[in-house]
Design a protein around this motif. Structure first.
Motif, PDB file in Angstrom:
ATOM      1  N   ASP A   1       0.853  -1.187   0.000  1.00 24.26           N
ATOM      2  CA  ASP A   1       0.000   0.000   0.000  1.00 24.26           C
ATOM      3  C   ASP A   1       0.888   1.235   0.000  1.00 24.26           C
ATOM      4  OD1 ASP A   1      -2.481  -1.289   0.057  1.00 24.26           O
ATOM      5  OD2 ASP A   1      -2.399  -1.527   2.234  1.00 24.26           O
ATOM      6  N   CYS A   2       0.501   2.225  -0.826  1.00 20.39           N
ATOM      7  CA  CYS A   2       1.273   3.457  -0.939  1.00 20.39           C
ATOM      8  C   CYS A   2       0.350   4.653  -0.743  1.00 20.39           C
ATOM      9  CB  CYS A   2       1.938   3.552  -2.307  1.00 20.39           C
ATOM     10  SG  CYS A   2       3.085   2.213  -2.654  1.00 20.39           S
ATOM     11  N   THR A   3       0.874   5.689  -0.094  1.00 20.40           N
ATOM     12  CA  THR A   3       0.120   6.912   0.147  1.00 20.40           C
ATOM     13  C   THR A   3       1.008   8.098  -0.183  1.00 20.40           C
ATOM     14  OG1 THR A   3      -1.092   5.827   1.926  1.00 20.40           O
ATOM     15  CG2 THR A   3      -1.175   8.214   1.875  1.00 20.40           C
ATOM     16  N   MET A   4       0.420   9.073  -0.867  1.00 23.49           N
ATOM     17  CA  MET A   4       1.136  10.292  -1.242  1.00 23.49           C
ATOM     18  C   MET A   4       0.252  11.479  -0.875  1.00 23.49           C
ATOM     19  SD  MET A   4       2.781  11.018  -4.972  1.00 23.49           S
ATOM     20  CE  MET A   4       3.946  12.330  -5.219  1.00 23.49           C
ATOM     21  N   PHE A   5       0.859  12.580  -0.465  1.00 21.50           N
ATOM     22  CA  PHE A   5       0.115  13.742   0.001  1.00 21.50           C
ATOM     23  C   PHE A   5       0.413  14.985  -0.825  1.00 21.50           C
ATOM     24  CE2 PHE A   5       0.811  11.001   3.701  1.00 21.50           C
ATOM     25  CZ  PHE A   5      -0.483  10.881   4.179  1.00 21.50           C
ATOM     26  N   GLY A   6      -0.511  15.933  -0.814  1.00 21.18           N
ATOM     27  CA  GLY A   6      -0.266  17.273  -1.327  1.00 21.18           C
ATOM     28  C   GLY A   6      -0.553  17.476  -2.797  1.00 21.18           C
ATOM     29  N   ALA A   7      -0.105  18.643  -3.273  1.00 21.92           N
ATOM     30  CA  ALA A   7      -0.363  19.060  -4.652  1.00 21.92           C
ATOM     31  C   ALA A   7       0.277  18.114  -5.664  1.00 21.92           C
ATOM     32  CB  ALA A   7       0.140  20.485  -4.863  1.00 21.92           C
ATOM     33  N   ARG A   8       1.452  17.586  -5.343  1.00 17.05           N
ATOM     34  CA  ARG A   8       2.103  16.644  -6.264  1.00 17.05           C
ATOM     35  C   ARG A   8       1.271  15.381  -6.420  1.00 17.05           C
ATOM     36  NH1 ARG A   8       7.639  15.222  -4.396  1.00 17.05           N
ATOM     37  NH2 ARG A   8       7.723  14.144  -6.384  1.00 17.05           N
ATOM     38  N   ALA A   9       0.649  14.928  -5.330  1.00 19.44           N
ATOM     39  CA  ALA A   9      -0.208  13.741  -5.386  1.00 19.44           C
ATOM     40  C   ALA A   9      -1.393  14.001  -6.306  1.00 19.44           C
ATOM     41  CB  ALA A   9      -0.687  13.380  -3.983  1.00 19.44           C
ATOM     42  N   GLU A  10      -1.974  15.169  -6.183  1.00 21.15           N
ATOM     43  CA  GLU A  10      -3.115  15.525  -7.029  1.00 21.15           C
ATOM     44  C   GLU A  10      -2.704  15.606  -8.495  1.00 21.15           C
ATOM     45  OE1 GLU A  10      -6.812  18.665  -6.928  1.00 21.15           O
ATOM     46  OE2 GLU A  10      -4.978  19.176  -5.839  1.00 21.15           O
ATOM     47  N   ALA A  11      -1.531  16.154  -8.760  1.00 21.67           N
ATOM     48  CA  ALA A  11      -1.058  16.314 -10.137  1.00 21.67           C
ATOM     49  C   ALA A  11      -0.727  14.977 -10.792  1.00 21.67           C
ATOM     50  CB  ALA A  11       0.166  17.231 -10.159  1.00 21.67           C
ATOM     51  N   ILE A  12      -0.140  14.045 -10.046  1.00 22.67           N
ATOM     52  CA  ILE A  12       0.300  12.774 -10.632  1.00 22.67           C
ATOM     53  C   ILE A  12      -0.845  11.777 -10.769  1.00 22.67           C
ATOM     54  CG2 ILE A  12       0.985  11.553  -8.520  1.00 22.67           C
ATOM     55  CD1 ILE A  12       3.167  11.623 -11.607  1.00 22.67           C
ATOM     56  N   ALA A  13      -1.912  11.957 -10.015  1.00 28.73           N
ATOM     57  CA  ALA A  13      -3.014  10.982  -9.980  1.00 28.73           C
ATOM     58  C   ALA A  13      -3.573  10.688 -11.361  1.00 28.73           C
ATOM     59  CB  ALA A  13      -4.122  11.476  -9.057  1.00 28.73           C
ATOM     60  N   LYS A  14      -3.685  11.684 -12.217  1.00 30.20           N
ATOM     61  CA  LYS A  14      -4.295  11.467 -13.536  1.00 30.20           C
ATOM     62  C   LYS A  14      -3.412  10.653 -14.483  1.00 30.20           C
ATOM     63  CE  LYS A  14      -3.057  16.180 -14.559  1.00 30.20           C
ATOM     64  NZ  LYS A  14      -3.661  17.469 -14.439  1.00 30.20           N
ATOM     65  N   TYR A  15      -2.146  10.453 -14.129  1.00 27.87           N
ATOM     66  CA  TYR A  15      -1.239   9.681 -14.974  1.00 27.87           C
ATOM     67  C   TYR A  15      -1.063   8.240 -14.504  1.00 27.87           C
ATOM     68  CZ  TYR A  15      -0.165  14.365 -16.516  1.00 27.87           C
ATOM     69  OH  TYR A  15      -0.273  15.640 -16.983  1.00 27.87           O
ATOM     70  N   LEU A  16      -1.646   7.898 -13.363  1.00 33.02           N
ATOM     71  CA  LEU A  16      -1.507   6.561 -12.812  1.00 33.02           C
ATOM     72  C   LEU A  16      -2.725   5.719 -13.162  1.00 33.02           C
ATOM     73  CD1 LEU A  16      -0.200   7.433  -9.240  1.00 33.02           C
ATOM     74  CD2 LEU A  16       1.141   6.762 -11.240  1.00 33.02           C
ATOM     75  N   ASN A  17      -2.497   4.500 -13.631  1.00 33.33           N
ATOM     76  CA  ASN A  17      -3.569   3.570 -13.964  1.00 33.33           C
ATOM     77  C   ASN A  17      -3.167   2.169 -13.533  1.00 33.33           C
ATOM     78  OD1 ASN A  17      -5.330   5.378 -15.484  1.00 33.33           O
ATOM     79  ND2 ASN A  17      -3.684   5.380 -17.003  1.00 33.33           N
ATOM     80  N   LYS A  18      -4.168   1.361 -13.240  1.00 28.11           N
ATOM     81  CA  LYS A  18      -3.925  -0.031 -12.882  1.00 28.11           C
ATOM     82  C   LYS A  18      -3.037  -0.678 -13.940  1.00 28.11           C
ATOM     83  CE  LYS A  18      -6.235  -4.399 -12.016  1.00 28.11           C
ATOM     84  NZ  LYS A  18      -7.511  -5.100 -11.883  1.00 28.11           N
ATOM     85  N   GLY A  19      -1.999  -1.397 -13.505  1.00 30.89           N
ATOM     86  CA  GLY A  19      -1.082  -2.075 -14.410  1.00 30.89           C
ATOM     87  C   GLY A  19       0.133  -1.250 -14.788  1.00 30.89           C
ATOM     88  N   GLY A  20       0.070   0.078 -14.599  1.00 27.82           N
ATOM     89  CA  GLY A  20       1.198   0.936 -14.940  1.00 27.82           C
ATOM     90  C   GLY A  20       2.394   0.664 -14.046  1.00 27.82           C
ATOM     91  N   LYS A  21       3.587   0.793 -14.609  1.00 26.85           N
ATOM     92  CA  LYS A  21       4.817   0.527 -13.856  1.00 26.85           C
ATOM     93  C   LYS A  21       5.339   1.839 -13.274  1.00 26.85           C
ATOM     94  CE  LYS A  21       9.056  -2.122 -14.130  1.00 26.85           C
ATOM     95  NZ  LYS A  21       8.714  -3.111 -13.140  1.00 26.85           N
ATOM     96  N   VAL A  22       5.727   1.789 -11.996  1.00 20.51           N
ATOM     97  CA  VAL A  22       6.250   2.963 -11.314  1.00 20.51           C
ATOM     98  C   VAL A  22       7.478   2.589 -10.491  1.00 20.51           C
ATOM     99  CG1 VAL A  22       4.044   4.196 -11.140  1.00 20.51           C
ATOM    100  CG2 VAL A  22       4.714   2.612  -9.331  1.00 20.51           C
ATOM    101  N   ALA A  23       8.301   3.590 -10.220  1.00 22.24           N
ATOM    102  CA  ALA A  23       9.393   3.474  -9.260  1.00 22.24           C
ATOM    103  C   ALA A  23       9.094   4.477  -8.164  1.00 22.24           C
ATOM    104  CB  ALA A  23      10.735   3.775  -9.914  1.00 22.24           C
ATOM    105  N   ILE A  24       9.239   4.042  -6.928  1.00 20.99           N
ATOM    106  CA  ILE A  24       8.838   4.857  -5.786  1.00 20.99           C
ATOM    107  C   ILE A  24       9.964   4.904  -4.769  1.00 20.99           C
ATOM    108  CG2 ILE A  24       7.286   4.886  -3.786  1.00 20.99           C
ATOM    109  CD1 ILE A  24       5.180   3.676  -5.605  1.00 20.99           C
ATOM    110  N   GLU A  25      10.140   6.082  -4.184  1.00 16.64           N
ATOM    111  CA  GLU A  25      11.038   6.241  -3.051  1.00 16.64           C
ATOM    112  C   GLU A  25      10.251   6.894  -1.935  1.00 16.64           C
ATOM    113  OE1 GLU A  25      15.218   8.395  -1.758  1.00 16.64           O
ATOM    114  OE2 GLU A  25      14.687   8.257  -3.871  1.00 16.64           O
ATOM    115  N   GLY A  26      10.430   6.412  -0.734  1.00 19.75           N
ATOM    116  CA  GLY A  26       9.704   6.974   0.393  1.00 19.75           C
ATOM    117  C   GLY A  26      10.158   6.369   1.701  1.00 19.75           C
ATOM    118  N   ARG A  27       9.214   6.340   2.645  1.00 21.01           N
ATOM    119  CA  ARG A  27       9.520   5.812   3.973  1.00 21.01           C
ATOM    120  C   ARG A  27       8.372   4.930   4.441  1.00 21.01           C
ATOM    121  NH1 ARG A  27       6.529   9.285   7.276  1.00 21.01           N
ATOM    122  NH2 ARG A  27       6.032  11.221   6.204  1.00 21.01           N
ATOM    123  N   LEU A  28       8.654   4.029   5.340  1.00 17.07           N
ATOM    124  CA  LEU A  28       7.625   3.144   5.885  1.00 17.07           C
ATOM    125  C   LEU A  28       6.892   3.831   7.033  1.00 17.07           C
ATOM    126  CD1 LEU A  28       9.492  -0.266   6.074  1.00 17.07           C
ATOM    127  CD2 LEU A  28       7.828   0.472   4.374  1.00 17.07           C
TER     128      LEU A  28
END
Length: 133
Positions: free
Chosen positions: A54-81
């Motif tokens: 499970d991944c969670t993102m906050f803020g304006a960047r989250a809102e901006a990127i949401a329209k480019y993400l779709n089920k099956g799409g490949k992503v690379a993520i950096e964050g914290r647990l």
């Protein structure tokens, strides 16, 4: 002191869910499947075993990127647990999720309108004459 850094790449398990908190903060939630390769002891063959994160993102960047993400799409993520615990219907529940700080789309955008709307990458500023060999 502890280090809390996570880097994963995988495919989205579902379309992202964009919502706002009561105080107006934007929250984007999505899942990523990350394969773990293991050797089958009986057959000797390598097999993929998915881990669902499970991944969670906050803020304006989250809102901006949401329209480019779709089920099956490949992503690379950096964050914290982050570990969360709550109670539902009298049962204690908990989960570990990745709080996304950086995300990179690794799948081409299929819709040309979306591709036009994506910001163009800035040039790196490195030229052949800058390379010392």
């Amino acid at each position: 002191m502890g280090i809390n850094r996570v880097i994963i790449s995988g495919n989205l398990t579902r379309d992202p869910e964009l919502r706002s908190t009561a105080s107006g903060h934007v929250v984007l939630g999505f899942g990523v499947a990350v394969n773990d390769r293991r050797k089958n002891q009986q057959t000797g063959e390598w097999e993929d075993h998915p881990n669902f994160v499970d991944c969670t993102m906050f803020g304006a960047r989250a809102e901006a990127i949401a329209k480019y993400l779709n089920k099956g799409g490949k992503v690379a993520i950096e964050g914290r647990l982050r570990w969360s615990q709550w109670e539902r219907d009298g049962q204690k529940r908990s989960k570990i999720e990745v709080i996304v700080e950086e995300i990179e789309l690794m799948t081409r955008v299929a819709d040309p309108k979306q591709a036009e709307a994506m910001p163009a990458p800035e040039p790196a500023g490195v030229y052949d004459e800058d390379i010392p060999f």
